[in-house]
Design a protein around this motif. Structure first.
Motif, PDB file in Angstrom:
ATOM      1  N   ASN A 130       6.662  -0.568   7.417  1.00  0.00           N
ATOM      2  CA  ASN A 130       5.296  -1.054   7.187  1.00  0.00           C
ATOM      3  C   ASN A 130       5.286  -2.291   6.289  1.00  0.00           C
ATOM      4  OD1 ASN A 130       6.035   1.031   5.149  1.00  0.00           O
ATOM      5  ND2 ASN A 130       4.035   0.566   4.270  1.00  0.00           N
ATOM      6  N   HIS A 131       6.290  -2.418   5.414  1.00  0.00           N
ATOM      7  CA  HIS A 131       6.336  -3.604   4.554  1.00  0.00           C
ATOM      8  C   HIS A 131       6.774  -4.838   5.331  1.00  0.00           C
ATOM      9  CE1 HIS A 131       5.661  -2.160   0.303  1.00  0.00           C
ATOM     10  NE2 HIS A 131       5.590  -1.050   1.023  1.00  0.00           N
ATOM     11  N   GLU A 132       7.633  -4.679   6.337  1.00  0.00           N
ATOM     12  CA  GLU A 132       7.957  -5.816   7.204  1.00  0.00           C
ATOM     13  C   GLU A 132       6.725  -6.252   7.996  1.00  0.00           C
ATOM     14  OE1 GLU A 132      11.270  -4.587   5.560  1.00  0.00           O
ATOM     15  OE2 GLU A 132      10.575  -3.215   7.128  1.00  0.00           O
ATOM     16  N   GLU A 133       5.956  -5.278   8.469  1.00  0.00           N
ATOM     17  CA  GLU A 133       4.734  -5.623   9.198  1.00  0.00           C
ATOM     18  C   GLU A 133       3.781  -6.404   8.304  1.00  0.00           C
ATOM     19  OE1 GLU A 133       3.403  -3.402  12.532  1.00  0.00           O
ATOM     20  OE2 GLU A 133       4.203  -1.540  11.667  1.00  0.00           O
ATOM     21  N   ALA A 134       3.697  -5.999   7.043  1.00  0.00           N
ATOM     22  CA  ALA A 134       2.806  -6.699   6.115  1.00  0.00           C
ATOM     23  C   ALA A 134       3.335  -8.095   5.781  1.00  0.00           C
ATOM     24  CB  ALA A 134       2.634  -5.881   4.834  1.00  0.00           C
ATOM     25  N   LEU A 135       4.650  -8.255   5.695  1.00  0.00           N
ATOM     26  CA  LEU A 135       5.218  -9.579   5.437  1.00  0.00           C
ATOM     27  C   LEU A 135       4.939 -10.539   6.590  1.00  0.00           C
ATOM     28  CD1 LEU A 135       8.726  -8.763   3.888  1.00  0.00           C
ATOM     29  CD2 LEU A 135       6.826  -9.924   2.736  1.00  0.00           C
ATOM     30  N   LEU A 136       5.007 -10.024   7.817  1.00  0.00           N
ATOM     31  CA  LEU A 136       4.805 -10.869   8.988  1.00  0.00           C
ATOM     32  C   LEU A 136       3.332 -11.071   9.319  1.00  0.00           C
ATOM     33  CD1 LEU A 136       7.659  -9.493  11.284  1.00  0.00           C
ATOM     34  CD2 LEU A 136       7.678 -11.557   9.867  1.00  0.00           C
ATOM     35  N   GLN A 137       2.484 -10.177   8.838  1.00  0.00           N
ATOM     36  CA  GLN A 137       1.035 -10.292   9.055  1.00  0.00           C
ATOM     37  C   GLN A 137       0.302  -9.995   7.741  1.00  0.00           C
ATOM     38  OE1 GLN A 137      -0.281  -8.444  13.004  1.00  0.00           O
ATOM     39  NE2 GLN A 137       1.685  -7.404  12.686  1.00  0.00           N
ATOM     40  N   PRO A 138       0.473 -10.852   6.745  1.00  0.00           N
ATOM     41  CA  PRO A 138      -0.073 -10.552   5.411  1.00  0.00           C
ATOM     42  C   PRO A 138      -1.588 -10.398   5.385  1.00  0.00           C
ATOM     43  CG  PRO A 138       0.730 -12.823   5.554  1.00  0.00           C
ATOM     44  CD  PRO A 138       1.228 -12.122   6.770  1.00  0.00           C
ATOM     45  N   GLU A 139      -2.282 -11.001   6.347  1.00  0.00           N
ATOM     46  CA  GLU A 139      -3.735 -10.860   6.386  1.00  0.00           C
ATOM     47  C   GLU A 139      -4.156  -9.432   6.735  1.00  0.00           C
ATOM     48  OE1 GLU A 139      -2.381 -11.657  10.547  1.00  0.00           O
ATOM     49  OE2 GLU A 139      -1.891 -12.440   8.551  1.00  0.00           O
ATOM     50  N   ARG A 140      -3.212  -8.629   7.235  1.00  0.00           N
ATOM     51  CA  ARG A 140      -3.487  -7.231   7.595  1.00  0.00           C
ATOM     52  C   ARG A 140      -2.770  -6.259   6.653  1.00  0.00           C
ATOM     53  NH1 ARG A 140      -1.795  -6.241  13.568  1.00  0.00           N
ATOM     54  NH2 ARG A 140      -2.792  -4.240  13.092  1.00  0.00           N
ATOM     55  N   SER A 141      -2.409  -6.724   5.478  1.00  0.00           N
ATOM     56  CA  SER A 141      -1.552  -5.924   4.603  1.00  0.00           C
ATOM     57  C   SER A 141      -2.160  -4.567   4.255  1.00  0.00           C
ATOM     58  CB  SER A 141      -1.222  -6.701   3.324  1.00  0.00           C
ATOM     59  OG  SER A 141      -2.389  -6.977   2.578  1.00  0.00           O
ATOM     60  N   ARG A 142      -3.472  -4.476   4.092  1.00  0.00           N
ATOM     61  CA  ARG A 142      -4.076  -3.191   3.771  1.00  0.00           C
ATOM     62  C   ARG A 142      -3.872  -2.177   4.890  1.00  0.00           C
ATOM     63  NH1 ARG A 142      -7.811  -2.818  -0.431  1.00  0.00           N
ATOM     64  NH2 ARG A 142      -7.787  -0.589   0.057  1.00  0.00           N
ATOM     65  N   GLU A 143      -3.903  -2.646   6.127  1.00  0.00           N
ATOM     66  CA  GLU A 143      -3.674  -1.745   7.270  1.00  0.00           C
ATOM     67  C   GLU A 143      -2.273  -1.153   7.239  1.00  0.00           C
ATOM     68  OE1 GLU A 143      -4.683  -3.351  11.150  1.00  0.00           O
ATOM     69  OE2 GLU A 143      -5.877  -4.902  10.157  1.00  0.00           O
ATOM     70  N   PHE A 144      -1.355  -1.866   6.617  1.00  0.00           N
ATOM     71  CA  PHE A 144       0.034  -1.426   6.584  1.00  0.00           C
ATOM     72  C   PHE A 144       0.393  -0.738   5.260  1.00  0.00           C
ATOM     73  CE2 PHE A 144       0.258  -5.257   9.468  1.00  0.00           C
ATOM     74  CZ  PHE A 144       0.297  -4.501  10.642  1.00  0.00           C
ATOM     75  N   GLY A 145      -0.595  -0.273   4.521  1.00  0.00           N
ATOM     76  CA  GLY A 145      -0.338   0.507   3.323  1.00  0.00           C
ATOM     77  C   GLY A 145      -0.043  -0.292   2.081  1.00  0.00           C
TER      78      GLY A 145
ATOM     79  N   PHE B 278      -1.556  -1.529  -0.873  1.00  0.00           N
ATOM     80  CA  PHE B 278      -2.785  -1.340  -1.615  1.00  0.00           C
ATOM     81  C   PHE B 278      -2.856  -2.299  -2.807  1.00  0.00           C
ATOM     82  CE2 PHE B 278      -1.960   2.765   0.519  1.00  0.00           C
ATOM     83  CZ  PHE B 278      -3.056   2.732   1.371  1.00  0.00           C
ATOM     84  N   PRO B 279      -4.017  -2.436  -3.435  1.00  0.00           N
ATOM     85  CA  PRO B 279      -4.200  -3.464  -4.471  1.00  0.00           C
ATOM     86  C   PRO B 279      -3.131  -3.478  -5.555  1.00  0.00           C
ATOM     87  CG  PRO B 279      -6.315  -2.542  -3.875  1.00  0.00           C
ATOM     88  CD  PRO B 279      -5.295  -1.732  -3.133  1.00  0.00           C
ATOM     89  N   GLY B 280      -2.627  -2.296  -5.934  1.00  0.00           N
ATOM     90  CA  GLY B 280      -1.667  -2.238  -7.030  1.00  0.00           C
ATOM     91  C   GLY B 280      -0.346  -2.925  -6.743  1.00  0.00           C
ATOM     92  N   ILE B 281      -0.005  -3.102  -5.457  1.00  0.00           N
ATOM     93  CA  ILE B 281       1.269  -3.738  -5.118  1.00  0.00           C
ATOM     94  C   ILE B 281       1.089  -5.024  -4.309  1.00  0.00           C
ATOM     95  CG2 ILE B 281       2.603  -1.604  -5.249  1.00  0.00           C
ATOM     96  CD1 ILE B 281       2.489  -1.462  -2.186  1.00  0.00           C
ATOM     97  N   GLN B 282      -0.161  -5.436  -4.104  1.00  0.00           N
ATOM     98  CA  GLN B 282      -0.411  -6.636  -3.310  1.00  0.00           C
ATOM     99  C   GLN B 282       0.237  -7.873  -3.941  1.00  0.00           C
ATOM    100  OE1 GLN B 282      -2.178  -6.939  -0.210  1.00  0.00           O
ATOM    101  NE2 GLN B 282      -1.117  -8.915  -0.318  1.00  0.00           N
ATOM    102  N   ALA B 283       0.174  -7.982  -5.263  1.00  0.00           N
ATOM    103  CA  ALA B 283       0.756  -9.148  -5.940  1.00  0.00           C
ATOM    104  C   ALA B 283       2.271  -9.208  -5.740  1.00  0.00           C
ATOM    105  CB  ALA B 283       0.427  -9.118  -7.430  1.00  0.00           C
ATOM    106  N   ASP B 284       2.908  -8.046  -5.660  1.00  0.00           N
ATOM    107  CA  ASP B 284       4.349  -8.024  -5.443  1.00  0.00           C
ATOM    108  C   ASP B 284       4.697  -8.449  -4.017  1.00  0.00           C
ATOM    109  OD1 ASP B 284       5.162  -7.071  -8.039  1.00  0.00           O
ATOM    110  OD2 ASP B 284       4.313  -5.141  -7.485  1.00  0.00           O
TER     111      ASP B 284
END
Length: 267
Positions: A74-89, A91-97
């Protein structure tokens, strides 16, 4: 070291299972040192390789050199589609990382990550194993042996493999459930002693986790004939602390708290 090592005999096929490295190259290096004497056919990495930890570049460069079979987490999915990061788990506490990791990685790293598989099945001597991150149908799904039977059966719908190997949970297990053998090698870079939850900060164990999986020979009968060894490896906590301190990682305070607690860790 020359990677990957090769099992010339091909009988039985032997795999190294890695998952959830999460930017912790110190832990990954300890695992690679531990498996150096082993004879194996291939490394299978179950995803979540770069984000959250202080060494995303080092981890991905190491994986590129190893040429493993990699599964999309799910973190690779968020890296490749950062605009959908919430969908991939994410959450705000780790978004900055995640945002920090995006800046650290270069084109060669993203080109490598884009080649990860959604899931992969290996068929050897008529014995099949499927590899995924969360579940065979989703990188974000929490799949574990103790979950409700109907829910687990839905996760495994259409899966014909003898065993199902997943990551995502940051904990090791090897159990039979819903007619399948479920295996999780744990987390290389962030094995959980206390799982994250609402108002609850995660706590790491002071070791790296991985597994060795050998397929049965041609006359093997099924899931029980796969040989599995779940391993835990201690590593240099001071080296990890130095890597965290030298990084501009937003979540570095959490990592330092973990490193400070590792001195008393017992495997």
């Amino acid at each position: 070291m020359a990677w990957p090592a090769e099992n010339k005999g091909k009988n039985p096929m032997k795999l190294v299972l890695l998952s959830d490295i999460h930017g912790n190259a110190v832990a990954l290096e300890a695992v690679l040192n531990d498996i150096e004497p082993e004879k194996f056919d291939r490394i299978v990495c179950l995803g979540d390789v770069a984000t959250l930890g202080p060494q995303p570049v080092e981890v991905v460069d190491m994986l590129i050199s190893l040429n493993p079979l990699c599964i999309t987490g799910n973190h690779e999915e968020a890296l490749l589609q950062p605009e959908r990061s919430r969908e991939f788990g994410i959450f705000p506490g780790i978004q900055a990382d995640l945002d920090w990791c995006l800046i650290q990685l270069q084109a060669r790293h993203f080109n490598f990550i884009k080649k990860f598989e959604r899931s992969a099945e290996i068929n050897e001597n008529g014995h099949r194993a499927i590899f995924c991150h969360g579940s065979p149908r989703s990188s974000t799904e929490m799949m574990f042996p103790e979950m409700a039977k109907d829910t687990l059966s839905a996760c495994l719908s259409g899966v014909a493999s003898d065993i199902v190997v997943n990551g995502h949970l940051h904990c090791q297990f090897d159990k039979i459930a819903s007619g399948r053998r479920l295996i999780n090698p744990g987390s290389v870079g962030m094995p959980f002693k206390v799982n994250p939850g609402p108002g609850r900060e995660p706590v790491m164990h002071g070791w790296a986790e991985y597994a060795l999986l050998s397929f049965p020979s041609a006359d093997g009968k099924g899931a029980a004939d796969f040989e599995l060894e779940l391993r835990r490896v201690r590593y240099d906590f001071d080296k990890l602390r130095m890597a965290v301190e030298s990084a501009s990682l937003p979540g570095k305070a959490w990592w330092l708290r973990q490193a400070d607690s590792f001195v008393d860790a017992v495997i």
